[in-house]
Design an enzyme around this catalytic site. Structure first.
Site, short mmCIF file in Angstrom:
data_model
loop_
_atom_site.label_atom_id
_atom_site.label_comp_id
_atom_site.label_asym_id
_atom_site.label_seq_id
_atom_site.Cartn_x
_atom_site.Cartn_y
_atom_site.Cartn_z
N GLU A 16 0.83 -1.21 0.00
CA GLU A 16 0.00 0.00 0.00
C GLU A 16 0.86 1.26 0.00
O GLU A 16 0.51 2.27 -0.58
CB GLU A 16 -0.87 0.04 1.25
CG GLU A 16 -1.92 -1.02 1.30
CD GLU A 16 -2.70 -0.91 2.58
OE1 GLU A 16 -3.91 -1.04 2.51
OE2 GLU A 16 -2.10 -0.70 3.64
N ASP A 214 -10.71 -10.41 3.23
CA ASP A 214 -11.18 -11.78 3.51
C ASP A 214 -12.36 -11.67 4.46
O ASP A 214 -12.67 -10.58 4.96
CB ASP A 214 -10.03 -12.59 4.13
CG ASP A 214 -9.53 -11.96 5.42
OD1 ASP A 214 -10.12 -12.22 6.48
OD2 ASP A 214 -8.58 -11.15 5.39
N1 ADE Z 1 -6.42 -8.28 8.45
C1 ADE Z 1 -6.93 -8.75 7.31
N2 ADE Z 1 -7.66 -9.85 7.50
C2 ADE Z 1 -7.61 -10.10 8.83
C3 ADE Z 1 -8.13 -11.12 9.65
N3 ADE Z 1 -8.86 -12.09 9.13
N4 ADE Z 1 -7.86 -11.06 10.98
C4 ADE Z 1 -7.10 -10.08 11.50
N5 ADE Z 1 -6.57 -9.09 10.75
C5 ADE Z 1 -6.82 -9.11 9.44
#
Ligand code: ADE
Length: 250
Positions: A16, A214
């Protein structure tokens, strides 16, 4: 005349930061507290770019250095997060209006989630930065909307903790605990609430923007790296540059 105080752009991911660094002018590389800080201008606005590092302590140290050593007077955080709110999908953007540490538990001495001796569990984003962050996302949304992702904007509570949340069972337990005290997080990540607390203690306005990489479920470990590689940098660059345009035209 004293020059205007810089704005910190704190990124969770090197991917980023790279896109933003390419756009910077008058660049100076400074090493402090074992970290690299990039001082210069973006869209003509004085900025300091830094990587937060991962986890609450590392991010709190970076935020403290930005404020106490570099004199930043606003702090904008960009990164990715796991979507846990209903309808928060991969490729959406969550702008945090509030921040809580989901792994803070000093009960029964203090209520669950409360930061001991502060009397509170939740920290707020700065109202003006929050409005500008949301407006920046709205403006760049058509460009980010690829057909694969809709880049839908959400505004709400972000829960931070020192865990990569990666199973549906863990999400269910985390949400159940939070709902029991009236908290409804939209996203989980590992830094935001710590940086919010540092900024509150120093009186520095703060906001965090998190692109959803996610769903914090059993496929999070596969979705996360793919998203970071292919998409996160595009989002961060577009949103931050738009936000700096808004800030400089205030
Ligand atoms: N950053 C991106 N995805 C995450 C997740 N599943 N848990 C903690 N931090 C994150």
């Amino acid at each position: 005349m004293t020059p205007p105080a810089p704005i910190a752009i704190l990124s969770a991911l090197a991917e980023e930061q790279e896109g933003l660094l390419e756009c910077m002018t008058d660049v100076q590389r400074v090493v402090h507290a074992g970290r690299v800080f990039w001082c210069g201008r973006l869209q003509g606005v004085p900025v300091v770019l830094a990587l937060s590092r991962i986890g609450k302590v590392a991010a709190a140290i970076t935020a403290t250095a930005l404020i106490a050593h570099f004199g930043v007077q606003q702090l904008v955080f960009t990164g990715v997060a796991g979507g846990v709110g209903a309808g928060v999908q991969v490729g959406d953007v969550v702008v945090g209006s509030q921040y809580v540490q989901h792994d803070m538990d000093a009960s029964p001495l203090f209520p669950r989630y409360e930061i001991p001796l502060t009397g509170r569990a939740v920290w707020d984003a700065d109202a003006s930065l929050l409005a500008q962050a949301c407006e920046a996302v709205r403006r760049v949304q058509p460009a980010l909307c690829t057909g694969v992702f809709s880049a839908t904007l959400h505004q709400g509570l972000i829960a931070s903790g020192d865990r990569f949340v990666s199973s549906a069972a863990e999400v269910a337990a985390l949400l159940a605990g939070m709902r029991a005290v009236g908290f409804h997080p939209m996203a989980v990540e590992m830094e935001g609430a710590a940086v919010a607390q540092v900024c509150a203690d120093y009186g520095v306005p703060f906001v965090a923007l998190r692109t959803i990489s996610d769903r914090a479920d059993d496929s999070a470990h596969v979705d996360f790296p793919r998203f970071v590689q292919e998409t996160a940098s595009v989002y961060a660059k577009a949103i931050v540059l738009e936000m700096l345009d808004l800030l400089s035209n205030k």
